[in-house]
Write a protein that holds these residues in place. Sequence first.
Motif, PDB file in Angstrom:
ATOM      1  N   UNK A 167     -48.488 -31.189  -5.369  1.00  0.00           N
ATOM      2  CA  UNK A 167     -49.392 -30.100  -5.726  1.00  0.00           C
ATOM      3  C   UNK A 167     -48.591 -28.826  -5.947  1.00  0.00           C
ATOM      4  N   UNK A 168     -49.045 -28.003  -6.889  1.00  0.00           N
ATOM      5  CA  UNK A 168     -48.377 -26.714  -7.117  1.00  0.00           C
ATOM      6  C   UNK A 168     -48.409 -25.875  -5.842  1.00  0.00           C
ATOM      7  N   UNK A 169     -49.520 -25.920  -5.139  1.00  0.00           N
ATOM      8  CA  UNK A 169     -49.615 -25.186  -3.878  1.00  0.00           C
ATOM      9  C   UNK A 169     -49.486 -23.682  -4.037  1.00  0.00           C
ATOM     10  N   UNK A 170     -49.765 -23.171  -5.258  1.00  0.00           N
ATOM     11  CA  UNK A 170     -49.717 -21.723  -5.445  1.00  0.00           C
ATOM     12  C   UNK A 170     -51.084 -21.280  -5.951  1.00  0.00           C
ATOM     13  N   UNK A 171     -51.135 -20.110  -6.527  1.00  0.00           N
ATOM     14  CA  UNK A 171     -52.417 -19.618  -7.005  1.00  0.00           C
ATOM     15  C   UNK A 171     -52.608 -19.887  -8.491  1.00  0.00           C
ATOM     16  N   UNK A 172     -51.918 -20.880  -9.011  1.00  0.00           N
ATOM     17  CA  UNK A 172     -51.959 -21.112 -10.457  1.00  0.00           C
ATOM     18  C   UNK A 172     -53.309 -21.674 -10.887  1.00  0.00           C
ATOM     19  N   UNK A 173     -53.562 -21.581 -12.176  1.00  0.00           N
ATOM     20  CA  UNK A 173     -54.791 -22.139 -12.714  1.00  0.00           C
ATOM     21  C   UNK A 173     -54.853 -23.642 -12.511  1.00  0.00           C
ATOM     22  N   UNK A 174     -53.692 -24.295 -12.664  1.00  0.00           N
ATOM     23  CA  UNK A 174     -53.632 -25.740 -12.450  1.00  0.00           C
ATOM     24  C   UNK A 174     -54.040 -26.096 -11.026  1.00  0.00           C
ATOM     25  N   UNK A 175     -53.532 -25.316 -10.086  1.00  0.00           N
ATOM     26  CA  UNK A 175     -53.839 -25.566  -8.679  1.00  0.00           C
ATOM     27  C   UNK A 175     -55.330 -25.394  -8.396  1.00  0.00           C
TER      28      UNK A 175
END
Lengths: 303, 218
Positions: A167-175
């Motif tokens: 998981x990206x685990x950030x605040x990205x749109x994908x996440x």
Amino acid sequence: MPLVILTIILAACHPSPPKTNKGVASPFLVQAEKGSHSPPTSHPDSASRQKNAPLILATTTSVQDCGLLDLLVPLFEAQSGYLVKTVAVGSGQALQMGADGNADVLLVHDPTAELQFMAEGYGKDRVPVMHNNFLLVGPPEDPAQAKAKPILEALQAIANTQAYFISRGDDSGTYQVEMSLWKTIGYNPQGQSWYIETGQGMGASLIIASEKRGYLLADQATFLSYQDKLNLEPIVEGTQALQNIYHVITVNPQVFPRANYEAALAFVQFLTAPETQKHIGEFGVQKYGKPLFFPAADLGFGE
Amino acid sequence: MISELSEVIQITFLSLQISGAATLISLLIGLPLGTLLGLGNFGGRQLLLSLVNTGMGLPPVVVGLFVAMLLWRSGPLGGLNLIYTPTAIVIAQVIIAAPVVTGLTAAALQSLDPRLRLQLLGLGASRWQLVFELWREARLPLLAALMAGFGAVISEIGASMMVGGNIRYQTRVLTTAIVLETGKGNFDLATRLAILLFVITFLVNWALTRIQQKATHQ
């Protein structure tokens, strides 16, 4: 102490007469521009470029990682005379930069957060630019037997078999999309040993997924442009739930007087111009056999 | 290929310019300040020295964060429009390197035999002559201080990334380019950049070491 030093340096760096607030009077910047590199598009009138204050573009990593910005930004710079400072972060952080007045224009793909951003008055204009799809990618051996299942069932299968999920685990749109999918199946993977949060951009996360033999939700553009470096293949694709729309948002100059609205608006006009839209639709076709993005006109909605 | 090469050259020169400028400014701050701390005798000297020594271990990301907070448009110095410029990186790198140069300068001068000072004063040296002679005497560790300062900033990444933004043609330096290319999976290019960074650091230190060793044999 650092402040004392800072003051000294600031004085040292700017012995020049008081600046107008337009343009950055950095001797280094000027040198960097004149430097030995040959920009893809030469700027015939560097004086006009200096007159224009630079445009700070905060954007998602996917657009940078796939190389689209390397095509578009020089075109815009040549057409408009503005110097663009691109900061590639997750959509969430990009929106935060906008909300703090630290950027002029945003290119993001997190519709829910974007609408909130607009509702809070931080944004002035919001226009769709392009779209593609998210896809679930994973190792060819497909340990969770998730191939070609509907996305929710695929995620459930991964959770059941405890196959690695990156998981990206950030605040990205994908996440955000990934989180909302987990939420829909009523499962919270955070903290599981097979659930790996990278905290890094799309490209870096893809490489980690490939190394760990894990599944990952990726945007189509970054996946296609990284494909030859990865040992991953599409597992689930082409569902309505996985649509990925990019919007460009100008930061509201009424809220942030320092925002370079003029340049931001020029950037919006550039992105939505038919010629640019054509560039976007053709980007990557030659190299990857299919487009990475589809022009917003295809979406058939005008906002 | 050609364009990639010219971009690599541009990145390399930018790294050298930024870190070179930061080291030079750190020298201008650190040499006098370190001399004052090493030779001076005033209240608060030990506290200041402890602060400087702490500063020698400042993590670049921490410096980057604070400088970014100052320089962001929402920050107190936002009006200067310095964020995401090479100047911003120079500022952050000076904050990283200046304590190194200052602390090592103070240590170098304090390690001199105290009798040398008395002797020079006895010979009727003025204040400036005294300082100049002591610098000459301590030139080896002083050049080492300079090398340590340069080494700290040319290899630093956290601050460059945060205040520079790793913007192509503008603030992309060797270290941030290596991170970017590694993230993109371009390990070939990342490795080439890494070797380049190593070679450059070596060349600069080799030049400084030559000056240093030449000084010994005078």
